[in-house]
Write a protein that holds these residues in place. Sequence first.
Motif, PDB file in Angstrom:
ATOM      1  N   TYR A 109      47.927  47.688  42.312  1.00 37.32           N
ATOM      2  CA  TYR A 109      47.659  48.930  41.604  1.00 37.32           C
ATOM      3  C   TYR A 109      47.211  48.689  40.160  1.00 37.32           C
ATOM      4  O   TYR A 109      46.237  49.279  39.696  1.00 37.32           O
ATOM      5  CB  TYR A 109      48.895  49.833  41.635  1.00 37.32           C
ATOM      6  CG  TYR A 109      48.690  51.131  40.907  1.00 37.32           C
ATOM      7  CD1 TYR A 109      47.987  52.170  41.504  1.00 37.32           C
ATOM      8  CD2 TYR A 109      49.173  51.313  39.612  1.00 37.32           C
ATOM      9  CE1 TYR A 109      47.779  53.360  40.842  1.00 37.32           C
ATOM     10  CE2 TYR A 109      48.965  52.500  38.944  1.00 37.32           C
ATOM     11  CZ  TYR A 109      48.271  53.521  39.562  1.00 37.32           C
ATOM     12  OH  TYR A 109      48.053  54.694  38.897  1.00 37.32           O
ATOM     13  N   LEU A 110      47.920  47.828  39.437  1.00 34.91           N
ATOM     14  CA  LEU A 110      47.566  47.595  38.038  1.00 34.91           C
ATOM     15  C   LEU A 110      46.180  46.984  37.897  1.00 34.91           C
ATOM     16  O   LEU A 110      45.388  47.417  37.053  1.00 34.91           O
ATOM     17  CB  LEU A 110      48.614  46.715  37.357  1.00 34.91           C
ATOM     18  CG  LEU A 110      49.962  47.386  37.098  1.00 34.91           C
ATOM     19  CD1 LEU A 110      50.947  46.399  36.485  1.00 34.91           C
ATOM     20  CD2 LEU A 110      49.797  48.607  36.203  1.00 34.91           C
ATOM     21  N   LEU A 111      45.871  45.993  38.702  1.00 30.55           N
ATOM     22  CA  LEU A 111      44.552  45.363  38.656  1.00 30.55           C
ATOM     23  C   LEU A 111      43.453  46.383  38.919  1.00 30.55           C
ATOM     24  O   LEU A 111      42.477  46.475  38.176  1.00 30.55           O
ATOM     25  CB  LEU A 111      44.471  44.225  39.674  1.00 30.55           C
ATOM     26  CG  LEU A 111      43.080  43.617  39.905  1.00 30.55           C
ATOM     27  CD1 LEU A 111      42.576  42.921  38.655  1.00 30.55           C
ATOM     28  CD2 LEU A 111      43.118  42.658  41.086  1.00 30.55           C
ATOM     29  N   VAL A 112      43.621  47.176  39.977  1.00 32.20           N
ATOM     30  CA  VAL A 112      42.603  48.164  40.348  1.00 32.20           C
ATOM     31  C   VAL A 112      42.484  49.237  39.276  1.00 32.20           C
ATOM     32  O   VAL A 112      41.372  49.622  38.890  1.00 32.20           O
ATOM     33  CB  VAL A 112      42.932  48.778  41.732  1.00 32.20           C
ATOM     34  CG1 VAL A 112      41.992  49.914  42.060  1.00 32.20           C
ATOM     35  CG2 VAL A 112      42.858  47.695  42.810  1.00 32.20           C
ATOM     36  N   SER A 113      43.612  49.703  38.749  1.00 29.62           N
ATOM     37  CA  SER A 113      43.590  50.739  37.709  1.00 29.62           C
ATOM     38  C   SER A 113      42.932  50.237  36.432  1.00 29.62           C
ATOM     39  O   SER A 113      42.109  50.934  35.832  1.00 29.62           O
ATOM     40  CB  SER A 113      45.006  51.209  37.396  1.00 29.62           C
ATOM     41  OG  SER A 113      45.573  51.831  38.511  1.00 29.62           O
ATOM     42  N   GLU A 114      43.301  49.042  36.004  1.00 30.36           N
ATOM     43  CA  GLU A 114      42.717  48.485  34.779  1.00 30.36           C
ATOM     44  C   GLU A 114      41.218  48.273  34.941  1.00 30.36           C
ATOM     45  O   GLU A 114      40.445  48.541  34.022  1.00 30.36           O
ATOM     46  CB  GLU A 114      43.401  47.172  34.414  1.00 30.36           C
ATOM     47  CG  GLU A 114      44.810  47.350  33.887  1.00 30.36           C
ATOM     48  CD  GLU A 114      45.538  46.033  33.684  1.00 30.36           C
ATOM     49  OE1 GLU A 114      44.916  44.953  33.848  1.00 30.36           O
ATOM     50  OE2 GLU A 114      46.735  46.089  33.368  1.00 30.36           O
ATOM     51  N   ALA A 116      39.193  49.923  36.979  1.00 33.08           N
ATOM     52  CA  ALA A 116      38.551  51.244  37.019  1.00 33.08           C
ATOM     53  C   ALA A 116      38.492  51.857  35.626  1.00 33.08           C
ATOM     54  O   ALA A 116      37.484  52.465  35.242  1.00 33.08           O
ATOM     55  CB  ALA A 116      39.289  52.158  37.981  1.00 33.08           C
ATOM     56  N   ASP A 117      39.560  51.696  34.846  1.00 36.69           N
ATOM     57  CA  ASP A 117      39.593  52.244  33.490  1.00 36.69           C
ATOM     58  C   ASP A 117      38.544  51.611  32.587  1.00 36.69           C
ATOM     59  O   ASP A 117      38.132  52.208  31.591  1.00 36.69           O
ATOM     60  CB  ASP A 117      40.979  52.065  32.862  1.00 36.69           C
ATOM     61  CG  ASP A 117      42.030  52.973  33.485  1.00 36.69           C
ATOM     62  OD1 ASP A 117      41.652  53.937  34.187  1.00 36.69           O
ATOM     63  OD2 ASP A 117      43.231  52.704  33.278  1.00 36.69           O
ATOM     64  N   THR A 124      35.713  41.646  40.720  1.00 36.57           N
ATOM     65  CA  THR A 124      35.052  40.797  39.715  1.00 36.57           C
ATOM     66  C   THR A 124      35.962  40.553  38.514  1.00 36.57           C
ATOM     67  O   THR A 124      35.814  39.557  37.831  1.00 36.57           O
ATOM     68  CB  THR A 124      33.730  41.423  39.235  1.00 36.57           C
ATOM     69  OG1 THR A 124      33.982  42.716  38.695  1.00 36.57           O
ATOM     70  CG2 THR A 124      32.735  41.513  40.374  1.00 36.57           C
ATOM     71  N   ARG A 125      36.895  41.451  38.287  1.00 40.62           N
ATOM     72  CA  ARG A 125      37.830  41.283  37.164  1.00 40.62           C
ATOM     73  C   ARG A 125      38.774  40.111  37.411  1.00 40.62           C
ATOM     74  O   ARG A 125      39.084  39.349  36.513  1.00 40.62           O
ATOM     75  CB  ARG A 125      38.612  42.562  36.949  1.00 40.62           C
ATOM     76  CG  ARG A 125      39.502  42.522  35.737  1.00 40.62           C
ATOM     77  CD  ARG A 125      40.088  43.889  35.456  1.00 40.62           C
ATOM     78  NE  ARG A 125      41.031  43.820  34.378  1.00 40.62           N
ATOM     79  CZ  ARG A 125      40.771  44.189  33.147  1.00 40.62           C
ATOM     80  NH1 ARG A 125      39.587  44.661  32.832  1.00 40.62           N
ATOM     81  NH2 ARG A 125      41.696  44.110  32.224  1.00 40.62           N
TER      82      ARG A 125
END
Length: 146
Positions: A109-114, A116-117, A124-125
């Motif tokens: 969740y944190l990876l995807v949220s960061e 997207a933000d 790629t992040r």
Amino acid sequence: TITIEGFTSLVKMSRSLYKYILIDIPSGFSDISATSCELSDKTIITTMVNGGYEVQHMKRALEIFKAWDHYQERLDLLFTRVNPFTEEQKNKLSEQMGYPVKYIIPNEYLLVSEAADNGRMAVTRDPDSQFSKAVENLADSIIAGA
């Protein structure tokens, strides 16, 4: 505002131009989403594990798709936000569904949220994360026709 006939024509025309067509439909069933699934060679039903009724909702959707001829070849199940992200958990979900769960994506969740933000894609992040590897494996499987 698109008609079913127009949508069907668009999908058929696109098939003549492209090897893969990905149609992301909203949750729930509408004329367009049902037609999308009926026109597809492969439908992947996706739900997010969120500690609620996801398995029950997925079971109801599965019952609808069982009306298709050869639904076992056309229909795959995908659960996202799976924790723990293990083969054992995938097997547990399959057992609960009474149907094989083909794909799972871990809870990042944190990876995807960061990502997207910041207007970036999570894969790629952090390309070495479990999430990125699971998404890559999913894409490879779809491309391979598995």
